[in-house]
Design a protein around this motif. Structure first.
Motif, short mmCIF file in Angstrom:
data_model
loop_
_atom_site.label_atom_id
_atom_site.label_comp_id
_atom_site.label_asym_id
_atom_site.label_seq_id
_atom_site.Cartn_x
_atom_site.Cartn_y
_atom_site.Cartn_z
N ILE A 1 15.45 20.97 -7.69
CA ILE A 1 14.97 21.60 -8.92
C ILE A 1 15.99 22.64 -9.34
CG2 ILE A 1 13.11 22.92 -9.98
CD1 ILE A 1 11.30 21.72 -7.73
N ALA A 2 16.61 22.42 -10.48
CA ALA A 2 17.63 23.34 -10.99
C ALA A 2 18.70 23.63 -9.95
CB ALA A 2 16.98 24.64 -11.49
N GLY A 3 19.10 22.58 -9.21
CA GLY A 3 20.17 22.73 -8.22
C GLY A 3 19.74 23.30 -6.88
N LYS A 4 18.46 23.57 -6.70
CA LYS A 4 17.96 24.11 -5.44
C LYS A 4 17.10 23.06 -4.75
CE LYS A 4 18.00 28.88 -6.93
NZ LYS A 4 17.26 30.10 -7.13
N LYS A 5 17.48 22.70 -3.53
CA LYS A 5 16.76 21.69 -2.77
C LYS A 5 15.59 22.34 -2.03
CE LYS A 5 18.25 17.49 -0.92
NZ LYS A 5 19.28 16.72 -0.30
N GLN A 6 14.43 21.69 -2.13
CA GLN A 6 13.22 22.16 -1.47
C GLN A 6 12.56 20.98 -0.79
OE1 GLN A 6 10.70 24.55 -4.07
NE2 GLN A 6 12.40 24.65 -5.50
N GLN A 7 11.85 21.25 0.31
CA GLN A 7 11.17 20.19 1.02
C GLN A 7 9.78 20.65 1.41
OE1 GLN A 7 12.65 18.77 4.97
NE2 GLN A 7 12.99 16.89 3.82
N THR A 8 8.83 19.74 1.34
CA THR A 8 7.47 20.04 1.75
C THR A 8 6.91 18.85 2.51
OG1 THR A 8 5.32 20.87 1.00
CG2 THR A 8 6.36 19.24 -0.39
N TYR A 9 6.02 19.14 3.45
CA TYR A 9 5.32 18.12 4.21
C TYR A 9 3.86 18.18 3.80
CZ TYR A 9 9.46 18.37 7.16
OH TYR A 9 10.74 18.37 7.61
N GLY A 10 3.22 17.03 3.72
CA GLY A 10 1.82 17.04 3.33
C GLY A 10 1.08 15.83 3.83
N THR A 11 -0.21 15.84 3.58
CA THR A 11 -1.09 14.71 3.89
C THR A 11 -1.91 14.42 2.64
OG1 THR A 11 -1.25 15.38 6.20
CG2 THR A 11 -2.96 13.90 5.38
N ALA A 12 -1.97 13.16 2.27
CA ALA A 12 -2.79 12.73 1.14
C ALA A 12 -3.79 11.70 1.65
CB ALA A 12 -1.92 12.13 0.05
N CYS A 13 -5.01 11.76 1.13
CA CYS A 13 -6.05 10.83 1.55
C CYS A 13 -6.59 10.08 0.34
CB CYS A 13 -7.18 11.55 2.27
SG CYS A 13 -6.64 12.29 3.84
N ARG A 14 -6.88 8.80 0.56
CA ARG A 14 -7.39 7.95 -0.53
C ARG A 14 -8.81 8.37 -0.88
NH1 ARG A 14 -5.78 3.06 -2.33
NH2 ARG A 14 -4.66 2.54 -0.44
N GLN A 15 -9.04 8.52 -2.18
CA GLN A 15 -10.34 8.89 -2.70
C GLN A 15 -11.14 7.62 -3.05
OE1 GLN A 15 -11.10 12.39 -2.72
NE2 GLN A 15 -9.31 12.01 -1.45
N PRO A 16 -12.45 7.74 -3.24
CA PRO A 16 -13.26 6.57 -3.57
C PRO A 16 -12.77 5.82 -4.82
CG PRO A 16 -14.68 8.38 -2.95
CD PRO A 16 -13.28 8.93 -3.04
N ASP A 17 -12.14 6.53 -5.76
CA ASP A 17 -11.66 5.86 -6.98
C ASP A 17 -10.29 5.20 -6.79
OD1 ASP A 17 -9.86 7.98 -6.97
OD2 ASP A 17 -10.47 8.76 -8.93
N GLY A 18 -9.73 5.28 -5.56
CA GLY A 18 -8.45 4.65 -5.26
C GLY A 18 -7.25 5.58 -5.39
N SER A 19 -7.44 6.75 -5.98
CA SER A 19 -6.34 7.70 -6.11
C SER A 19 -6.12 8.40 -4.77
CB SER A 19 -6.64 8.72 -7.20
OG SER A 19 -7.74 9.54 -6.83
N TRP A 20 -4.98 9.10 -4.67
CA TRP A 20 -4.66 9.86 -3.47
C TRP A 20 -4.76 11.35 -3.78
CZ3 TRP A 20 -3.69 7.65 1.23
CH2 TRP A 20 -3.54 6.27 1.24
N LYS A 21 -5.39 12.10 -2.91
CA LYS A 21 -5.52 13.54 -3.09
C LYS A 21 -4.85 14.24 -1.92
CE LYS A 21 -8.87 17.24 -3.72
NZ LYS A 21 -10.28 17.60 -3.77
N VAL A 22 -3.98 15.19 -2.25
CA VAL A 22 -3.29 15.95 -1.21
C VAL A 22 -4.31 16.83 -0.49
CG1 VAL A 22 -1.54 17.69 -0.79
CG2 VAL A 22 -1.10 15.87 -2.43
N GLN A 23 -4.27 16.77 0.83
CA GLN A 23 -5.19 17.54 1.67
C GLN A 23 -4.54 18.81 2.18
OE1 GLN A 23 -8.47 16.21 2.10
NE2 GLN A 23 -7.60 14.97 0.49
N SER A 24 -3.24 18.72 2.44
CA SER A 24 -2.53 19.88 2.97
C SER A 24 -1.06 19.77 2.61
CB SER A 24 -2.68 19.97 4.47
OG SER A 24 -2.16 18.82 5.10
#
Length: 93
Positions: free
Chosen positions: A70-93
């Motif tokens: 982003i604007a020349g600055k590298k960033q990293q994040t770790y997360g967990t996403a879980c499938r919702q009843p409608d089929g979408s994924w929601k980030v949990q952490s």
């Protein structure tokens, strides 16, 4: 998914970026990365699922790594996403 991903990363994402993030979490094999560049702002994102598992309640979840330039600055994040009843994924952490 993007609205909840890392502070600066999530704020930098538009709707297309969020959809591409969800698509990577949904479709990519474990260890397979998806990379794209947003043509409107030049931000570059990579999403790589790291682990897929099923919770005791039968909900599927995926751990992932997201890297953003982003604007020349590298960033990293770790997360967990879980499938919702409608089929979408929601980030949990």
């Amino acid at each position: 998914a993007g609205a909840y991903i890392g502070n600066a990363i999530g704020k930098s994402m538009d709707e297309t970026d969020r959809l591409k993030t969800q698509a990577a979490i949904e479709r990519n094999k474990t260890g397979e990365a998806s990379t794209w560049t947003n043509p409107d702002n030049g931000n570059r994102y990579t999403v790589k699922p790291k682990k897929t598992y099923q919770r005791a309640n039968h909900q599927y979840c995926r751990e992932y790594i997201m890297t953003a330039d982003i604007a020349g600055k590298k960033q990293q994040t770790y997360g967990t996403a879980c499938r919702q009843p409608d089929g979408s994924w929601k980030v949990q952490s």
